[in-house]
Design an enzyme around this catalytic site. Structure first.
Site, short mmCIF file in Angstrom:
data_model
loop_
_atom_site.label_atom_id
_atom_site.label_comp_id
_atom_site.label_asym_id
_atom_site.label_seq_id
_atom_site.Cartn_x
_atom_site.Cartn_y
_atom_site.Cartn_z
N ARG A 92 0.96 -1.28 0.16
CA ARG A 92 -0.01 0.12 0.08
C ARG A 92 1.02 1.05 -0.01
O ARG A 92 1.95 1.32 0.68
CB ARG A 92 -0.91 0.04 1.28
CG ARG A 92 -1.89 -0.90 1.29
CD ARG A 92 -3.12 -0.32 0.12
NE ARG A 92 -4.33 -1.20 0.29
CZ ARG A 92 -4.42 -2.12 -0.27
NH1 ARG A 92 -3.63 -2.79 -1.33
NH2 ARG A 92 -5.53 -2.94 -0.12
N GLU A 105 -4.53 7.26 -5.45
CA GLU A 105 -4.49 6.82 -6.67
C GLU A 105 -6.03 6.70 -7.05
O GLU A 105 -6.60 6.62 -6.12
CB GLU A 105 -4.07 5.27 -6.74
CG GLU A 105 -4.48 4.36 -5.75
CD GLU A 105 -3.76 3.13 -5.42
OE1 GLU A 105 -2.45 2.96 -5.39
OE2 GLU A 105 -4.55 2.10 -5.41
N HIS A 118 -1.86 -0.08 -9.85
CA HIS A 118 -2.30 -0.94 -8.61
C HIS A 118 -3.13 -2.19 -9.51
O HIS A 118 -4.46 -2.46 -9.04
CB HIS A 118 -3.29 -0.35 -7.92
CG HIS A 118 -3.72 -0.93 -6.60
ND1 HIS A 118 -3.96 -0.32 -5.67
CD2 HIS A 118 -3.52 -2.19 -6.02
CE1 HIS A 118 -4.14 -1.21 -4.61
NE2 HIS A 118 -3.90 -2.31 -4.72
#
Ligand SMILES: O=CC(=O)O
Length: 313
Positions: free
Chosen positions: A232, A261, A279
């Protein structure tokens, strides 16, 4: 028969959405023109929240659902869920561990290789015709190097297993040593960073790990070091990371996660020593099917009174 009502915080693939819509009354919070109005209307009837790891369920949403009994996360990380609200109210929390471990580790290793060997730039070099005029720049050897893994959980172990195939020396940091033959335990992240060429961040994020990779860790990794973050963004002090990449205090980074994000800090876009990924470490067809199945199995089990396949609390 009245269907159980579920608040859905983010989109799911059609192969999950269709069975969810058939079995439950799903309220799509993320599509609502006025999410607060939707919450005020349906919150009192909502018994479960189905959410994605990156979205979670915050205190305000949980508070608006007085009969909430379950938060089911599509993802392994549940740091965006208000855990204390869940604990205080006896709300169950499930996630989707194990099924995504291999894919996340695969992408982490691929990111290391891509960044060290300049694979993305080399593709551009061939496409642009530059190759007909000059030789591509030399890159950096990976095999036989020293790798550090910050967080030796399921994903850290899977990364270590893959790196062994590259004859890398492995050191790791965690709360305590684990049984991992051939790997060296170094408790302090700064000391770990000092001794490695590549540092993987594979730590489950929490308030306690926020910014654990700070300016001191980045400086210890140094101008020849490579940081790979597949956990993360909150585990890394992003302003310190940007400053280190811009000044060259840190050699390079390969990142799958970012503060805010998908709207990432535009300073990243100006840097050629960072590999940017959206991601998507768990985003293969196979794993996303398994994650969706596990999330739905948790929801179905909860409302059928069966044991939960992957309960967090
Ligand atoms: O980031 C993805 C996850 O938590 O599964």
């Amino acid at each position: 028969m009245t269907r159980i009502e579920i608040l859905q915080m983010g989109p799911f693939p059609e192969w999950d959405q269709t069975p969810l819509d058939a079995a439950y009354r799903m309220h799509r919070y993320f599509e609502a023109a006025d999410p607060a109005a939707l919450l005020a209307e349906v919150g009192p009837r909502v018994q479960a929240i189905a959410t994605r790891g990156s979205i979670g369920a915050g205190a305000d949403v949980i508070a608006a659902c007085p009969d909430l009994r379950l938060v089911a996360v599509y993802g392994v990380g549940y740091d965006a869920v208000d855990l204390s609200a869940c604990r205080d109210r006896g709300i169950r929390l499930t996630n989707t561990p194990d099924v995504l471990t291999g894919d996340v580790a695969d992408l982490g290793v691929a990111m290391m290789l891509a960044q060290a060997r300049g694979i993305v730039a080399a593709d551009g070099f061939v496409r642009s015709g530059e190759w007909t005029r000059t030789a591509a720049p030399l890159t950096r050897r990976v095999h036989g190097g020293r790798a550090g893994i910050l967080g030796m959980g399921r994903i850290g172990r899977a990364v270590a297993e893959r790196l062994a195939g590259f004859q890398m020396q492995i050191a790791y940091s965690d709360l305590a040593p684990v049984d991992l033959p051939g790997a060296t335990f170094i408790a302090d992240p700064v000391d770990l960073a000092k001794t490695v060429d590549v540092l993987f961040v594979t730590l489950a994020a929490s308030a306690a790990t926020r910014g654990i990779v700070g300016a001191d860790v980045l400086a210890a990794l140094g101008p020849d070091g490579l940081l790979v973050n597949i956990s993360r963004a909150s585990n890394v002090d992003e302003p310190a990371l940007l400053a280190a990449l811009e000044s060259g205090t840190l050699g390079a980074a390969a990142l799958d996660v970012f503060d805010g994000e998908p709207r990432i800090d535009p300073r990243f876009l100006a840097l050629d020593n960072v590999l940017l990924q959206p991601h998507h470490a768990s985003a293969t067809h196979q794993t996303r099917r398994d994650m969706g199945q596990l999330m739905r199995d948790n929801i179905d089990a909860f409302f059928a009174g069966r044991p939960l396949p992957s309960m967090v609390i």
